[in-house]
Write a protein that holds these residues in place. Sequence first.
Motif, PDB file in Angstrom:
ATOM      1  N   VAL A  84      16.385  27.878   5.834  1.00 17.68           N
ATOM      2  CA  VAL A  84      15.669  28.370   5.242  1.00 17.68           C
ATOM      3  C   VAL A  84      17.380  29.607   3.724  1.00 17.68           C
ATOM      4  O   VAL A  84      17.385  29.533   2.781  1.00 17.68           O
ATOM      5  CB  VAL A  84      15.178  29.766   5.599  1.00 17.68           C
ATOM      6  CG1 VAL A  84      14.001  30.879   4.672  1.00 17.68           C
ATOM      7  CG2 VAL A  84      13.860  29.323   5.921  1.00 17.68           C
ATOM      8  N   ILE A  85      17.866  30.137   5.002  1.00 16.95           N
ATOM      9  CA  ILE A  85      18.717  30.438   5.006  1.00 16.95           C
ATOM     10  C   ILE A  85      21.092  29.849   3.807  1.00 16.95           C
ATOM     11  O   ILE A  85      20.712  30.437   3.177  1.00 16.95           O
ATOM     12  CB  ILE A  85      19.599  31.683   5.443  1.00 16.95           C
ATOM     13  CG1 ILE A  85      20.581  32.990   4.756  1.00 16.95           C
ATOM     14  CG2 ILE A  85      20.315  31.633   6.700  1.00 16.95           C
ATOM     15  CD1 ILE A  85      20.923  34.249   5.762  1.00 16.95           C
TER      16      ILE A  85
ATOM     17  N   PHE B  30      15.503  30.770  12.712  1.00 11.63           N
ATOM     18  CA  PHE B  30      14.927  32.133  12.933  1.00 11.63           C
ATOM     19  C   PHE B  30      14.738  33.217  11.902  1.00 11.63           C
ATOM     20  O   PHE B  30      14.341  34.500  12.452  1.00 11.63           O
ATOM     21  CB  PHE B  30      17.168  33.192  13.292  1.00 11.63           C
ATOM     22  CG  PHE B  30      17.582  32.836  12.115  1.00 11.63           C
ATOM     23  CD1 PHE B  30      17.461  34.695  11.270  1.00 11.63           C
ATOM     24  CD2 PHE B  30      18.574  33.022  10.971  1.00 11.63           C
ATOM     25  CE1 PHE B  30      18.209  35.145   9.462  1.00 11.63           C
ATOM     26  CE2 PHE B  30      18.851  32.624   9.567  1.00 11.63           C
ATOM     27  CZ  PHE B  30      18.537  33.989   9.240  1.00 11.63           C
ATOM     28  N   ASN B  31      14.681  32.485  10.433  1.00 13.53           N
ATOM     29  CA  ASN B  31      13.572  33.251   9.707  1.00 13.53           C
ATOM     30  C   ASN B  31      12.273  33.185   9.798  1.00 13.53           C
ATOM     31  O   ASN B  31      11.454  31.812   9.967  1.00 13.53           O
ATOM     32  CB  ASN B  31      13.279  32.409   8.346  1.00 13.53           C
ATOM     33  CG  ASN B  31      12.836  33.453   7.401  1.00 13.53           C
ATOM     34  OD1 ASN B  31      11.892  34.206   7.653  1.00 13.53           O
ATOM     35  ND2 ASN B  31      14.109  33.883   6.100  1.00 13.53           N
TER      36      ASN B  31
ATOM     37  N   SER C 288       9.588  34.854   8.212  1.00  7.98           N
ATOM     38  CA  SER C 288       8.949  35.170   7.705  1.00  7.98           C
ATOM     39  C   SER C 288       7.847  33.580   6.569  1.00  7.98           C
ATOM     40  O   SER C 288       8.175  32.559   7.024  1.00  7.98           O
ATOM     41  CB  SER C 288       9.933  35.019   6.501  1.00  7.98           C
ATOM     42  OG  SER C 288       9.964  34.603   5.692  1.00  7.98           O
ATOM     43  N   PRO C 289       7.242  34.174   6.205  1.00  5.37           N
ATOM     44  CA  PRO C 289       6.786  32.995   5.360  1.00  5.37           C
ATOM     45  C   PRO C 289       7.582  32.169   4.114  1.00  5.37           C
ATOM     46  O   PRO C 289       6.892  31.043   4.185  1.00  5.37           O
ATOM     47  CB  PRO C 289       5.372  33.334   4.215  1.00  5.37           C
ATOM     48  CG  PRO C 289       5.186  34.826   5.399  1.00  5.37           C
ATOM     49  CD  PRO C 289       6.894  35.292   5.271  1.00  5.37           C
ATOM     50  N   ALA C 290       8.716  32.231   4.144  1.00  6.46           N
ATOM     51  CA  ALA C 290       9.666  31.410   3.735  1.00  6.46           C
ATOM     52  C   ALA C 290       9.445  29.871   4.503  1.00  6.46           C
ATOM     53  O   ALA C 290       9.824  29.650   3.813  1.00  6.46           O
ATOM     54  CB  ALA C 290      10.966  32.033   3.340  1.00  6.46           C
TER      55      ALA C 290
ATOM     56  N   VAL D 205      21.537  43.996   9.993  1.00  3.99           N
ATOM     57  CA  VAL D 205      20.437  42.205   9.331  1.00  3.99           C
ATOM     58  C   VAL D 205      21.535  41.183  10.110  1.00  3.99           C
ATOM     59  O   VAL D 205      20.174  39.971  10.263  1.00  3.99           O
ATOM     60  CB  VAL D 205      21.059  42.400   7.696  1.00  3.99           C
ATOM     61  CG1 VAL D 205      20.282  41.004   7.315  1.00  3.99           C
ATOM     62  CG2 VAL D 205      20.615  43.270   7.505  1.00  3.99           C
TER      63      VAL D 205
ATOM     64  N   GLU E 278      26.015  33.364   2.766  1.00  5.61           N
ATOM     65  CA  GLU E 278      27.370  34.426   2.472  1.00  5.61           C
ATOM     66  C   GLU E 278      28.221  34.890   3.057  1.00  5.61           C
ATOM     67  O   GLU E 278      29.464  35.019   2.981  1.00  5.61           O
ATOM     68  CB  GLU E 278      27.109  35.174   1.443  1.00  5.61           C
ATOM     69  CG  GLU E 278      26.666  34.541  -0.126  1.00  5.61           C
ATOM     70  CD  GLU E 278      26.029  35.969  -0.802  1.00  5.61           C
ATOM     71  OE1 GLU E 278      25.841  37.004  -0.323  1.00  5.61           O
ATOM     72  OE2 GLU E 278      26.967  35.722  -1.971  1.00  5.61           O
ATOM     73  N   ALA E 279      27.992  35.204   4.207  1.00  6.02           N
ATOM     74  CA  ALA E 279      29.131  35.861   5.710  1.00  6.02           C
ATOM     75  C   ALA E 279      30.001  35.051   6.044  1.00  6.02           C
ATOM     76  O   ALA E 279      31.657  35.283   6.562  1.00  6.02           O
ATOM     77  CB  ALA E 279      28.155  36.008   6.140  1.00  6.02           C
TER      78      ALA E 279
ATOM     79  N   PRO F 254      21.070  27.739   2.017  1.00  4.32           N
ATOM     80  CA  PRO F 254      22.031  27.931   0.255  1.00  4.32           C
ATOM     81  C   PRO F 254      22.269  28.372  -0.186  1.00  4.32           C
ATOM     82  O   PRO F 254      23.585  28.923  -0.772  1.00  4.32           O
ATOM     83  CB  PRO F 254      20.786  26.568  -0.582  1.00  4.32           C
ATOM     84  CG  PRO F 254      19.253  26.721   0.008  1.00  4.32           C
ATOM     85  CD  PRO F 254      19.824  27.639   1.712  1.00  4.32           C
ATOM     86  N   VAL F 255      22.098  30.035   0.383  1.00  4.14           N
ATOM     87  CA  VAL F 255      22.321  31.408  -0.140  1.00  4.14           C
ATOM     88  C   VAL F 255      23.522  31.982   1.537  1.00  4.14           C
ATOM     89  O   VAL F 255      23.759  33.418   1.040  1.00  4.14           O
ATOM     90  CB  VAL F 255      21.237  32.078  -0.066  1.00  4.14           C
ATOM     91  CG1 VAL F 255      20.652  31.858  -1.852  1.00  4.14           C
ATOM     92  CG2 VAL F 255      20.333  32.700   0.842  1.00  4.14           C
TER      93      VAL F 255
ATOM     94  N   ARG G  57       6.818  28.135   4.419  1.00  2.00           N
ATOM     95  CA  ARG G  57       6.394  27.057   3.056  1.00  2.00           C
ATOM     96  C   ARG G  57       7.956  26.522   2.495  1.00  2.00           C
ATOM     97  O   ARG G  57       7.597  24.863   2.682  1.00  2.00           O
ATOM     98  CB  ARG G  57       7.903  28.198   2.161  1.00  2.00           C
ATOM     99  CG  ARG G  57       7.529  27.765   0.326  1.00  2.00           C
ATOM    100  CD  ARG G  57       7.502  28.710  -0.849  1.00  2.00           C
ATOM    101  NE  ARG G  57       8.263  27.726  -1.969  1.00  2.00           N
ATOM    102  CZ  ARG G  57       6.787  27.621  -2.634  1.00  2.00           C
ATOM    103  NH1 ARG G  57       6.312  27.364  -2.123  1.00  2.00           N
ATOM    104  NH2 ARG G  57       7.619  26.689  -3.245  1.00  2.00           N
TER     105      ARG G  57
END
Lengths: 424, 424
Positions: free
Chosen positions: A178-179, A224-225, A227-229, A295, A184-185, A181-182, A232
Amino acid sequence: MHAVAAPHLSAAPAHRVARTVVTVTDAGGRPVPDAEVAVAQSRHAFEFGNIAFDLIPLANGEGEVRDVGFGGASAHLERLADLWLDVFNIGTLPFYWRTFEPERGAPDTARLLQTARWLAERGVTVKGHPLVWHTLTPSWLDDVPLDKLASVIRSRIVREVTDFAGVIDTWDAINEVVIMPVFEAEPNAVTRLAAREGQIAMVKLAFETAREANPNATLLLNDFNMSPAYERLIEECLEAGVQIDALGLQSHMHQGYWGEEKTLDALERFSRFGLPLHLTETTLLSGHLMPPEIVDLNDYQIPEWPSTPEGEARQADEVERHYRTLFGHPAVQASTYWGLTDDGAWLGAPGGLVRADGTPKPAYDALRRLVKEEWWTPETVVRTDAEGRFTLEGFLGDYAVTGAAGAASVALAPDGGAVEARLG
Amino acid sequence: MHAVAAPHLSAAPAHRVARTVVTVTDAGGRPVPDAEVAVAQSRHAFEFGNIAFDLIPLANGEGEVRDVGFGGASAHLERLADLWLDVFNIGTLPFYWRTFEPERGAPDTARLLQTARWLAERGVTVKGHPLVWHTLTPSWLDDVPLDKLASVIRSRIVREVTDFAGVIDTWDAINEVVIMPVFEAEPNAVTRLAAREGQIAMVKLAFETAREANPNATLLLNDFNMSPAYERLIEECLEAGVQIDALGLQSHMHQGYWGEEKTLDALERFSRFGLPLHLTETTLLSGHLMPPEIVDLNDYQIPEWPSTPEGEARQADEVERHYRTLFGHPAVQASTYWGLTDDGAWLGAPGGLVRADGTPKPAYDALRRLVKEEWWTPETVVRTDAEGRFTLEGFLGDYAVTGAAGAASVALAPDGGAVEARLG
C-alpha cells in the motif's frame, strides 16, 4: 462407542472443533476391536506462530549471534527454544534482503536452510518473510539500473523459493505494497520500481514468480495498513487475476491494544474476500506505550524501554483478549506473534512474551494456557468398540493414537469425515 | 522602422522573448505616423507568484491578523504589500478548508473575495489553493458519513469556484493525491474517501466539479512528490480523460537546494505530458537546513529558526539559480515562491525573501533584479514610421504604449503576430 472429548469443547468456537469417527487398524489394515488406545493432540490446525530469528544461532551451533535485522537474542538460547517450541507451531524466518544477501551473490542460504530444517524436524511449519519489500534492501541494489531491477528481483525470488521448497512453503510474497510506491523514509530501488510500475505490477511480479518457482507454496500479501486502501489494493489484485492464498494483517500495537471492536472491524472488512486471514505480526507491550503522534514506528528510538510489572499484567490481559478474538473469528487461520523475547526485540520495545533475562512474562503463561490447555484436547485413554472404532471430538489438528500394536497420527479436520488410525 | 529592444535580449532564453510589429493608431483606428511613443513593459507573461496570505488583513482594513493556517505577517503590512507588488504578478490565496470554513456553513468568503479583488485591482492574477486536500480539513468533516462525503466535497468546490469566478480563475483543484489514500499523520475524512475510492476517482471528483462550476478555470494537479509515482498518477489521470490544465510541482527545499541537475531532471520528466509546469511552492532557506532524515516537513518543530548572514547569501545565490533554471525551461509557465516574509512563515522557517523586521534579504533583491531588470524590457521612446509602425522586441508580456493621443496596452505573445496599439 467410547468418545474422547475436551472438557471445554462446549465453550470453544464451533469452527475450531470437530467430531469424527476413528477406526483403529493394525498394520494389515484390520480393525482392532475392544482395545485401549491413548489419544493425544499433537498439534493445532490453527497456526500459532512466532518469529524464530532467535533460534538461528542455536540451530546452526554458532557461538556468536549475527545481525539478521533485529530479533537476535544474545543469551538463554536453549531455554528460549524450549519456551518457543512449547507454544508455537509455525515459525517465521528473516529473508530481509539486506541481511540475507548483504554482498551480491553471497546469500545466507545455508544458515537459514539449516534453521528451517531444525524447525521442521521439531514439527514446526516454517514461513519466509518477505520476498519483496522496500525496507531493508541491500545497498548494492541501488546500483542496479531501474530497467534491470524487475529481473534482479525475479531472480532473487526464484532462488529463495526454489532453494527452500519443501522446507519453507509459506511466504510473505510481498510486504507493505500500500505504501510501497510512496515510501520516503529510506530511498530505495524497490520503491522506485513500484512508483514507475504501480502496485499491481509489483504484486504480480512477486506472486507470479514465486508461484512458478513453487506451485505448492502458500503465498501471502502482507500489510500494516488496515484502511480501505488495503481493501482496495486486494480488490484490484484479485480483479487482475493474482492468486492470493492468504491475506496478511500486521498488528504491531506499540501504540496500544486495538481492543476487540477495532480488531473485529478489521477481521470483518478483510474477511469479505473469502481468503484466510493471517495476523502476521502481533506486538503488545509490557512497558509504556509509544506516543500516538509517531506515524512510522521506526522513528521512535529510545535508549531504554523497560518492561514493568503493571505493563506485564496489562500485556497478559491484552494478549489473552487478542488471541480470543482471533481464535473466535472463523476467517483467521494463523496468528504470529512478533518476537519471543525482549532481548534484541524490534525497536528495543518490551513486546516479548519473555523477559530479556529469559523468564516468561505473564503474557507467555496466558498464551500457553490458551494454546495448550483451554484450546487443547487433553490426552485420554479410550476403548475401541467391536468394529475398532471410537469417536474423537476435539480441537482441529493432529492427534497421536497409540495402542499395543503401535502408534498412528490422524488429523481432525472440519469436515468430520471418518479417519483410520493404522497402528504400526 | 525604429525598434524597441531590451539590452539583454540576446542572452535571454529564446522562448521568453518575441518580436512583433506594432501599429499605433488613433481613437478612430487611423495610423499615427512619425510620432514619438513611449513603450514600457507593464507585466510579465511568465507568472512570478507568491502567496498573498499576508495581504488579507491589509486588503480588508483589519486591525488584527487572523489565522489562515500560516503565512500571516503581524507587522509592516504596507511595506510588505509594496515589496510584494513590485515583483509578483500572481498571488495564491489560502482556501484550506479548516481555516476557510471552521464552522460548517460559515465560510470566510467575503474576506477572501475582498482580498482577491484588492489584488486584481492591482494587476495581480489570483489563484486559489487548494479545493481538495487531506491536510487541514475541518473537524466537522469527520462527522460526515463516508457515503455523503463526496457530495459534501462537491458542494464545497462548487461554492468556492462559483463565488470567486471572474476574480479567481486558477485553482489547485486537488493537492498531494500521490500520498492521499495512505496519509497517516493526521487521520481525516478525505484520506478515508481516497482510500476507498482511489486516486483517480478523487482527481475526477475535483476536476470535473470545478470545471463544471467554471469552464474557464485553469485547474492544476499539485503535488510535492517528484518521483515516478506522480508521473504515473498523471498518466492514469490523462488516460481516464481528466482535463488537466497545468501540473503543479511543489518545491519546498527546507532540506537544501535541489541544484540545477535535479531541478532539470524533474522539469524534463514532467514536461513529457505536454502540459505547462507550475512550480507552485518554492522555499529556499536563509538559515540552517532541516535535517535530511525528516520525512514529513511538518515533523520538524523548533522554537527559533534564525535567518543568518551566511544563510542569506546562500539563499540569494540559490534563488537566482533556481529562477534561472525555471525561466530557462520552456515548459515552465509559473513559479510561486512560498512566502514573502519570515514573519509567520510556514514551520517558522527563514524561507522568506524579507526578514521578519520587514527589510528585504539579498534573495529579494536578486529576484527583483531578475524579474524587473535582467528579464524586463526597459522603457524606451520610439518614433513610428510612415505607416505608424514600430518593431517591438522584448520579453513576453504586456506593454503600455503612450503617445500624445493617449495610451494603449498591447500584448507581446510568442506567435509574433502584428498588433495594434489604439491610443485613447
